[in-house]
Design a protein around this motif. Structure first.
Motif, PDB file in Angstrom:
ATOM      1  N   GLY A 127       3.731  10.852   6.025  1.00 41.62           N
ATOM      2  CA  GLY A 127       4.823  11.252   5.159  1.00 41.62           C
ATOM      3  C   GLY A 127       6.207  10.831   5.626  1.00 41.62           C
ATOM      4  O   GLY A 127       7.209  11.211   5.012  1.00 41.62           O
ATOM      5  N   MET A 128       6.290  10.028   6.702  1.00 43.17           N
ATOM      6  CA  MET A 128       7.599   9.593   7.196  1.00 43.17           C
ATOM      7  C   MET A 128       8.058   8.280   6.570  1.00 43.17           C
ATOM      8  O   MET A 128       9.194   7.860   6.747  1.00 43.17           O
ATOM      9  CB  MET A 128       7.560   9.479   8.719  1.00 43.17           C
ATOM     10  N   LEU A 129       7.159   7.594   5.877  1.00 48.17           N
ATOM     11  CA  LEU A 129       7.478   6.377   5.125  1.00 48.17           C
ATOM     12  C   LEU A 129       6.946   6.549   3.707  1.00 48.17           C
ATOM     13  O   LEU A 129       5.941   7.229   3.505  1.00 48.17           O
ATOM     14  CB  LEU A 129       6.807   5.146   5.752  1.00 48.17           C
ATOM     15  N   ASP A 130       7.599   5.890   2.758  1.00 47.30           N
ATOM     16  CA  ASP A 130       7.144   6.008   1.379  1.00 47.30           C
ATOM     17  C   ASP A 130       6.025   5.028   1.042  1.00 47.30           C
ATOM     18  O   ASP A 130       5.095   5.368   0.313  1.00 47.30           O
ATOM     19  CB  ASP A 130       8.325   5.791   0.426  1.00 47.30           C
ATOM     20  N   PHE A 131       6.119   3.814   1.555  1.00 46.84           N
ATOM     21  CA  PHE A 131       5.046   2.838   1.350  1.00 46.84           C
ATOM     22  C   PHE A 131       5.089   1.822   2.469  1.00 46.84           C
ATOM     23  O   PHE A 131       5.966   1.873   3.337  1.00 46.84           O
ATOM     24  CB  PHE A 131       5.128   2.175  -0.030  1.00 46.84           C
ATOM     25  N   ALA A 132       4.134   0.906   2.493  1.00 43.22           N
ATOM     26  CA  ALA A 132       4.051  -0.067   3.583  1.00 43.22           C
ATOM     27  C   ALA A 132       3.317  -1.308   3.106  1.00 43.22           C
ATOM     28  O   ALA A 132       2.956  -1.427   1.929  1.00 43.22           O
ATOM     29  CB  ALA A 132       3.348   0.546   4.794  1.00 43.22           C
ATOM     30  N   TRP A 133       3.110  -2.217   4.044  1.00 41.44           N
ATOM     31  CA  TRP A 133       2.323  -3.425   3.774  1.00 41.44           C
ATOM     32  C   TRP A 133       1.150  -3.447   4.731  1.00 41.44           C
ATOM     33  O   TRP A 133       1.210  -2.886   5.830  1.00 41.44           O
ATOM     34  CB  TRP A 133       3.180  -4.681   3.943  1.00 41.44           C
ATOM     35  N   ALA A 134       0.060  -4.072   4.320  1.00 37.79           N
ATOM     36  CA  ALA A 134      -1.150  -4.078   5.136  1.00 37.79           C
ATOM     37  C   ALA A 134      -1.905  -5.379   4.951  1.00 37.79           C
ATOM     38  O   ALA A 134      -1.796  -6.044   3.915  1.00 37.79           O
ATOM     39  CB  ALA A 134      -2.048  -2.903   4.742  1.00 37.79           C
ATOM     40  N   ASN A 135      -2.685  -5.748   5.967  1.00 39.83           N
ATOM     41  CA  ASN A 135      -3.621  -6.846   5.764  1.00 39.83           C
ATOM     42  C   ASN A 135      -4.796  -6.304   4.958  1.00 39.83           C
ATOM     43  O   ASN A 135      -5.066  -5.092   4.965  1.00 39.83           O
ATOM     44  CB  ASN A 135      -4.052  -7.448   7.105  1.00 39.83           C
ATOM     45  N   PRO A 136      -5.507  -7.146   4.224  1.00 41.73           N
ATOM     46  CA  PRO A 136      -6.573  -6.666   3.339  1.00 41.73           C
ATOM     47  C   PRO A 136      -7.671  -5.867   4.038  1.00 41.73           C
ATOM     48  O   PRO A 136      -8.245  -4.962   3.436  1.00 41.73           O
ATOM     49  CB  PRO A 136      -7.119  -7.950   2.724  1.00 41.73           C
ATOM     50  N   VAL A 193       0.832  -1.200   0.000  1.00 38.82           N
ATOM     51  CA  VAL A 193       0.000   0.000   0.000  1.00 38.82           C
ATOM     52  C   VAL A 193       0.869   1.254   0.000  1.00 38.82           C
ATOM     53  O   VAL A 193       2.031   1.229   0.413  1.00 38.82           O
ATOM     54  CB  VAL A 193      -0.947   0.028   1.225  1.00 38.82           C
ATOM     55  N   ALA A 194       0.295   2.334  -0.454  1.00 34.85           N
ATOM     56  CA  ALA A 194       0.984   3.626  -0.483  1.00 34.85           C
ATOM     57  C   ALA A 194      -0.016   4.726  -0.155  1.00 34.85           C
ATOM     58  O   ALA A 194      -1.230   4.486  -0.091  1.00 34.85           O
ATOM     59  CB  ALA A 194       1.595   3.860  -1.862  1.00 34.85           C
ATOM     60  N   ARG A 195       0.496   5.942   0.081  1.00 39.22           N
ATOM     61  CA  ARG A 195      -0.414   7.059   0.330  1.00 39.22           C
ATOM     62  C   ARG A 195      -1.335   7.270  -0.869  1.00 39.22           C
ATOM     63  O   ARG A 195      -0.977   6.952  -2.017  1.00 39.22           O
ATOM     64  CB  ARG A 195       0.376   8.340   0.597  1.00 39.22           C
ATOM     65  N   VAL A 223     -10.355  -0.574   4.414  1.00 35.69           N
ATOM     66  CA  VAL A 223     -10.886   0.541   5.206  1.00 35.69           C
ATOM     67  C   VAL A 223     -10.157   1.843   4.881  1.00 35.69           C
ATOM     68  O   VAL A 223     -10.779   2.884   4.650  1.00 35.69           O
ATOM     69  CB  VAL A 223     -10.780   0.224   6.714  1.00 35.69           C
ATOM     70  N   GLN A 224      -8.822   1.786   4.851  1.00 34.49           N
ATOM     71  CA  GLN A 224      -8.041   3.003   4.625  1.00 34.49           C
ATOM     72  C   GLN A 224      -8.150   3.508   3.184  1.00 34.49           C
ATOM     73  O   GLN A 224      -8.120   4.717   2.937  1.00 34.49           O
ATOM     74  CB  GLN A 224      -6.571   2.763   4.979  1.00 34.49           C
ATOM     75  N   SER A 225      -8.281   2.589   2.231  1.00 35.57           N
ATOM     76  CA  SER A 225      -8.448   3.037   0.840  1.00 35.57           C
ATOM     77  C   SER A 225      -9.824   3.648   0.627  1.00 35.57           C
ATOM     78  O   SER A 225      -9.971   4.652  -0.094  1.00 35.57           O
ATOM     79  CB  SER A 225      -8.223   1.866  -0.133  1.00 35.57           C
ATOM     80  N   GLN A 226     -10.852   3.087   1.269  1.00 39.24           N
ATOM     81  CA  GLN A 226     -12.189   3.662   1.167  1.00 39.24           C
ATOM     82  C   GLN A 226     -12.259   5.033   1.847  1.00 39.24           C
ATOM     83  O   GLN A 226     -13.041   5.884   1.440  1.00 39.24           O
ATOM     84  CB  GLN A 226     -13.216   2.714   1.783  1.00 39.24           C
ATOM     85  N   SER A 238      -0.492  -0.705  12.394  1.00 36.00           N
ATOM     86  CA  SER A 238      -1.054   0.642  12.441  1.00 36.00           C
ATOM     87  C   SER A 238       0.019   1.704  12.628  1.00 36.00           C
ATOM     88  O   SER A 238      -0.092   2.811  12.082  1.00 36.00           O
ATOM     89  CB  SER A 238      -2.090   0.739  13.568  1.00 36.00           C
ATOM     90  N   ALA A 239       1.069   1.398  13.391  1.00 37.87           N
ATOM     91  CA  ALA A 239       2.144   2.366  13.594  1.00 37.87           C
ATOM     92  C   ALA A 239       2.846   2.674  12.279  1.00 37.87           C
ATOM     93  O   ALA A 239       3.173   3.839  11.991  1.00 37.87           O
ATOM     94  CB  ALA A 239       3.143   1.839  14.622  1.00 37.87           C
ATOM     95  N   ALA A 240       3.069   1.644  11.469  1.00 32.04           N
ATOM     96  CA  ALA A 240       3.689   1.854  10.159  1.00 32.04           C
ATOM     97  C   ALA A 240       2.785   2.689   9.260  1.00 32.04           C
ATOM     98  O   ALA A 240       3.245   3.593   8.553  1.00 32.04           O
ATOM     99  CB  ALA A 240       3.996   0.507   9.510  1.00 32.04           C
ATOM    100  N   HIS A 241       1.504   2.403   9.293  1.00 28.20           N
ATOM    101  CA  HIS A 241       0.565   3.133   8.442  1.00 28.20           C
ATOM    102  C   HIS A 241       0.459   4.608   8.843  1.00 28.20           C
ATOM    103  O   HIS A 241       0.355   5.494   7.984  1.00 28.20           O
ATOM    104  CB  HIS A 241      -0.815   2.476   8.488  1.00 28.20           C
ATOM    105  N   ASN A 242       0.494   4.858  10.152  1.00 30.28           N
ATOM    106  CA  ASN A 242       0.443   6.244  10.611  1.00 30.28           C
ATOM    107  C   ASN A 242       1.641   7.036  10.081  1.00 30.28           C
ATOM    108  O   ASN A 242       1.493   8.180   9.643  1.00 30.28           O
ATOM    109  CB  ASN A 242       0.415   6.297  12.134  1.00 30.28           C
ATOM    110  N   ASP A 243       2.810   6.405  10.121  1.00 30.24           N
ATOM    111  CA  ASP A 243       4.002   7.088   9.615  1.00 30.24           C
ATOM    112  C   ASP A 243       3.948   7.262   8.097  1.00 30.24           C
ATOM    113  O   ASP A 243       4.399   8.280   7.562  1.00 30.24           O
ATOM    114  CB  ASP A 243       5.264   6.311  10.010  1.00 30.24           C
ATOM    115  N   MET A 244       3.396   6.268   7.408  1.00 35.00           N
ATOM    116  CA  MET A 244       3.289   6.386   5.953  1.00 35.00           C
ATOM    117  C   MET A 244       2.323   7.498   5.569  1.00 35.00           C
ATOM    118  O   MET A 244       2.638   8.362   4.742  1.00 35.00           O
ATOM    119  CB  MET A 244       2.822   5.057   5.341  1.00 35.00           C
ATOM    120  N   ILE A 245       1.164   7.509   6.186  1.00 28.61           N
ATOM    121  CA  ILE A 245       0.173   8.544   5.890  1.00 28.61           C
ATOM    122  C   ILE A 245       0.705   9.919   6.281  1.00 28.61           C
ATOM    123  O   ILE A 245       0.426  10.931   5.632  1.00 28.61           O
ATOM    124  CB  ILE A 245      -1.159   8.227   6.603  1.00 28.61           C
TER     125      ILE A 245
END
Length: 338
Positions: A212-221, A145-147, A226-229, A203-210
């Motif tokens: 702007g502190m990370l470029d992309f991440a991995w997520a469970n479906p 996943v990415a922003r 939820v986050q893409s919607q 969730s900690a990784a996703h917070n940093d990605m959203i």
């Protein structure tokens, strides 16, 4: 006259032999009796489920679904007690050292019993000798996943962007996790310069990605959906053997021309070693029946997992088949313990 002492000695020895044989017979019967008693009395106090990851994480949420059903079934309190940290080692070690009576079990991912076993030279537990497999509840794969504003929307575009911008960072829920392996394999196969950052939770990784502190991440479906919607992230692809029904338009890596990413993750349940077989069977029967419930299957599917609910023997066989594949993947991806 000498016969009497001889007879007396023989009789004494015979009595001792009989007593000894009876003691041996009783000792031999004790494990079976203990197993029967454990089965009859189980559960006789609070049951603890220790899940991989943090409270509110996907395995924790799924564990709570099962805990509620188990409590209804057994009429005994079933609590979920996360012990996060150290890529699941803390949680696994707690279960490995718990009394082997079935009142403490582990809900986990392959990371704790396959990936860590390959990567970590000094685990505080033996992934095979210190556990009894109960059942694999479900299987699935992680999503890249990415922003939402990332300038790429598929894997080929991502690779092109990453080549033009070396040094991109990505986050996962642990060193050596399935997501980490997939990230490093993609890096090697595509000749990318990427930096892995391990987090204690997804969730900690996703917070940093959203943020702007990370470029992309991995997520469970489930999180990805939820986050893409919500318009916070976009899903680039799934590293697994199949698409998921909750995000049917998200292609697998294979669909996008990238081979070797078809090793699925799974949710497995373990008890401490030497837990009586009768108790293992009670657990297995309960978990398999719960997994077949439509409302439970819908929760598993919502998280991007395919419901399984297999036997201990099938779980063991699956583990034995996965281990060499993960070892090969770790070698190919160049993943190390640090």
């Amino acid at each position: 006259m000498s016969a009497r002492p001889h007879d007396g000695g023989f009789c004494a020895r015979r009595r001792n032999c009989i007593t000894g044989l009876a003691t041996l017979a009783l000792a031999g019967a004790m494990p079976a009796a203990f197993a029967q008693q454990a089965s009859t009395n189980f559960p006789n106090r609070v049951v603890r489920i220790i899940p991989f990851g943090t409270a509110g994480g996907p395995i924790d949420v799924i564990a709570r679904v099962y805990a509620d059903k188990l409590q209804q079934r057994w009429g005994q309190s079933v609590i979920v007690e996360p012990k996060p940290g150290a890529s699941g080692i803390i949680a696994s070690d707690a279960v490995a050292k718990a009394p082997p009576d079935g009142h403490t079990v582990l809900f986990t991912l392959p990371l704790t019993h396959i990936n860590n076993a390959i990567l970590q030279p000094k685990l505080p537990y033996d992934p095979v000798k210190d556990f009894e497999p109960i059942s694999q509840l479900a299987s699935g794969g992680p999503m890249l996943v990415a922003r939402a504003d990332a300038p790429y929307s598929n894997l080929k575009e991502f690779v092109a962007y990453a080549k033009a911008h070396p040094g991109l960072t990505y986050g996962t829920w642990g060193n050596g996790s399935q997501a980490h392996l997939m990230g490093e394999l993609l890096k090697r196969q595509s000749g990318l310069s990427l930096t892995h950052v391990a987090y204690k939770s997804e969730s900690a990784a996703h917070n940093d990605m959203i943020g702007g502190m990370l470029d992309f991440a991995w997520a469970n479906p489930s999180t990805a959906r939820v986050q893409s919607q919500a318009g916070k992230m976009k899903v680039i692809g799934i590293a697994g053997s199949r698409r998921v029904s909750t995000l049917p338009n998200v292609p697998t890596f294979a669909d996008q021309g990238f081979a070797g990413f078809d090793l699925d993750s799974w949710i497995g349940v373990y008890a401490p070693a030497k837990t009586p077989p009768a108790v293992i069977e009670q657990w297995n029967q309960a978990l398999r029946e719960i997994t077949r419930m439509p409302e439970v299957q819908s929760r598993l599917v919502a998280f991007g997992f395919e419901p399984l609910g297999n036997t201990p023997a099938q779980f063991r066989a699956s583990y034995q088949a996965d281990f060499p594949r993960v070892a090969e993947l770790i070698k190919a991806a160049g993943v190390t313990a640090e």
